[in-house]
Design an enzyme around this catalytic site. Structure first.
Site, PDB file in Angstrom:
ATOM      1  CG  ASN A 289      -5.130-107.869  -6.730  1.00  0.00           C
ATOM      2  OD1 ASN A 289      -6.078-108.569  -7.104  1.00  0.00           O
ATOM      3  ND2 ASN A 289      -5.137-106.546  -6.836  1.00  0.00           N
ATOM      4  NE  ARG A 290      -3.962-115.244  -1.837  1.00  0.00           N
ATOM      5  CZ  ARG A 290      -5.270-115.137  -1.653  1.00  0.00           C
ATOM      6  NH1 ARG A 290      -5.825-113.940  -1.570  1.00  0.00           N
ATOM      7  NH2 ARG A 290      -6.027-116.211  -1.554  1.00  0.00           N
ATOM      8  CG  LEU A 291       0.339-107.424  -4.872  1.00  0.00           C
ATOM      9  CD1 LEU A 291       0.275-106.175  -5.750  1.00  0.00           C
ATOM     10  CD2 LEU A 291       1.667-108.150  -5.106  1.00  0.00           C
TER      11      LEU A 291
END
Length: 217
Positions: free
Chosen positions: A194-196
């Protein structure tokens, strides 16, 4: 205006690893060493020591190019080049550089901000001596970054050098040698879902003493 290639759907999920404060050493070189050898053992990156060296040229523009890391230690990171090349001249004029590694196999990136200095003559001599003769002659024949009339021009000059140095020791040219990049900041990036992504930055406080921070992805 012609239609541009739309790459909006190029996406990849990152989920192979994590980077947590509970599992990092106090020194970034130790973490770099761990990551380097993990990538090497995992495979998938054909030249794990390939890195992008970014410099600022006399025209004020940044420029990056891929070179090969040849040694690293607590003192810094060493690579070799022609001092008269575009990057060599840029580093001599402005020694503030950036090194970056991207290891797609384990979804990792390392960005190193540091100051470059020429390595000692003996270090450059010893590495040059370890190179194959073809690489030694290539370093001599190439006036790196300069305009040449043709590929044939380069190959003819190489043939002449091969005859000139047949059976004798090939000396290191004085315009070719190493740079040692002493890091002042090292950022480790680990891809996450999730691009975290995980981003941990080491900042030098003084000799061999580092401060760590987690950065927002």
């Amino acid at each position: 205006m012609k239609d541009m290639n739309d790459l909006s759907n190029y996406r990849k999920s990152y989920d192979k690893n994590e980077l947590l404060e509970s599992n990092i050493p106090e020194d970034p070189i130790n973490l770099f060493n761990r990551w380097f050898h993990e990538v090497e053992e995992f495979g998938g990156d054909s030249e794990v020591n390939a890195m992008t060296v970014s410099t600022i040229g006399s025209d004020g523009f940044p420029r990056g190019r891929v070179v090969l890391l040849k040694k690293f230690s607590e003192e810094g990171f060493i690579f070799y080049t022609n001092y008269n090349s575009e990057k060599g001249k840029a580093i001599i004029e402005n020694p503030n550089v950036c090194l970056s590694f991207f290891w797609h196999a384990l979804e990792r990136q390392v960005i190193i901000k540091g100051v470059a200095t020429k390595t000692a003559t003996i270090i450059s001599d010893n590495y040059f001596e370890s190179r194959p003769d073809g690489s030694k002659l290539g370093a001599i024949v190439s006036n790196q970054s300069e305009v040449i009339p043709s590929r044939e021009f380069l190959e003819e000059n190489l043939k002449q050098l091969e005859m000139n140095y047949e059976g004798i020791v090939i000396p290191r040219p004085t315009h070719w040698g190493g740079f040692l990049v002493k890091p002042i900041e090292v950022e480790f990036w680990q891809g996450r879902p999730n691009r975290l992504h995980d981003r941990i930055r080491y900042t030098s406080k003084n000799e061999f003493d580092w401060k760590t921070d987690r950065l927002s992805p």
